[in-house]
Write a protein that holds these residues in place. Structure first.
Motif, mmCIF file in Angstrom:
data_model
loop_
_atom_site.group_PDB
_atom_site.id
_atom_site.type_symbol
_atom_site.label_atom_id
_atom_site.label_comp_id
_atom_site.label_asym_id
_atom_site.label_seq_id
_atom_site.Cartn_x
_atom_site.Cartn_y
_atom_site.Cartn_z
ATOM 1 N N SER A 8 15.013 -7.199 24.620
ATOM 2 C CA SER A 8 13.382 -7.704 24.470
ATOM 3 C C SER A 8 13.385 -9.233 24.076
ATOM 4 O O SER A 8 12.335 -9.855 24.086
ATOM 5 N N ASP A 70 9.554 -9.844 24.031
ATOM 6 C CA ASP A 70 9.095 -9.324 22.516
ATOM 7 C C ASP A 70 7.872 -9.758 22.132
ATOM 8 O O ASP A 70 7.038 -9.336 21.540
ATOM 9 N N LYS A 73 5.288 -8.429 24.191
ATOM 10 C CA LYS A 73 4.776 -6.926 23.860
ATOM 11 C C LYS A 73 3.843 -6.998 22.643
ATOM 12 O O LYS A 73 3.223 -6.177 22.489
ATOM 13 N N GLY A 77 0.268 -5.490 22.745
ATOM 14 C CA GLY A 77 0.110 -4.260 22.045
ATOM 15 C C GLY A 77 -1.222 -4.599 21.022
ATOM 16 O O GLY A 77 -1.885 -3.357 20.581
ATOM 17 N N GLY A 82 -0.283 -2.461 27.524
ATOM 18 C CA GLY A 82 0.916 -2.157 27.500
ATOM 19 C C GLY A 82 1.741 -3.256 28.397
ATOM 20 O O GLY A 82 0.942 -4.179 28.881
ATOM 21 N N VAL A 83 3.149 -3.371 28.775
ATOM 22 C CA VAL A 83 3.705 -4.468 29.489
ATOM 23 C C VAL A 83 4.663 -3.576 30.528
ATOM 24 O O VAL A 83 5.425 -2.916 30.265
ATOM 25 N N HIS A 96 6.881 -1.098 29.156
ATOM 26 C CA HIS A 96 6.935 -1.428 27.606
ATOM 27 C C HIS A 96 5.738 -1.123 26.970
ATOM 28 O O HIS A 96 4.691 -1.243 27.519
#
Length: 96
Positions: A8, A70, A73, A77, A82-83, A96
């Protein structure tokens, strides 16, 4: 990616779109399954190849930029996205 680097925390490449000085990640929507996502790529070359396969708006400029996964994401979010990590051919390799 080194052996000790968490997945991440790795860097990925995203497409950033801008118009009039406002920048944002280029998001995509899969209407069939009602999923909104930010496409990300493991390398810059893959991002540039993938750009031609993504839905884009008129009057926008696009460039590939690196970001930590990270961080991406978290930002995605917060906005209901999403990723998806894609390869240069647009195939999903991670979600993710």
């Amino acid at each position: 990616m080194t052996d000790r680097e968490e997945p991440s925390n790795r860097w990925v490449w995203v497409i950033v779109q801008s118009a009039g000085g406002q920048e944002q990640f280029l998001g995509q929507v899969d209407a069939e399954v009602n999923i909104s996502f930010i496409p990300a790529f493991p390398e810059k070359d893959a991002a540039l190849m993938g750009l031609g396969r993504l839905a884009r708006g008129k009057g926008m400029t696009y460039e590939a930029q690196a970001i930590r996964l990270d961080d991406l994401k978290s930002r995605a979010g917060q906005n209901g996205f999403g990723v998806f990590i894609l390869d240069g051919d647009g195939r999903i390799v991670e979600r993710h």
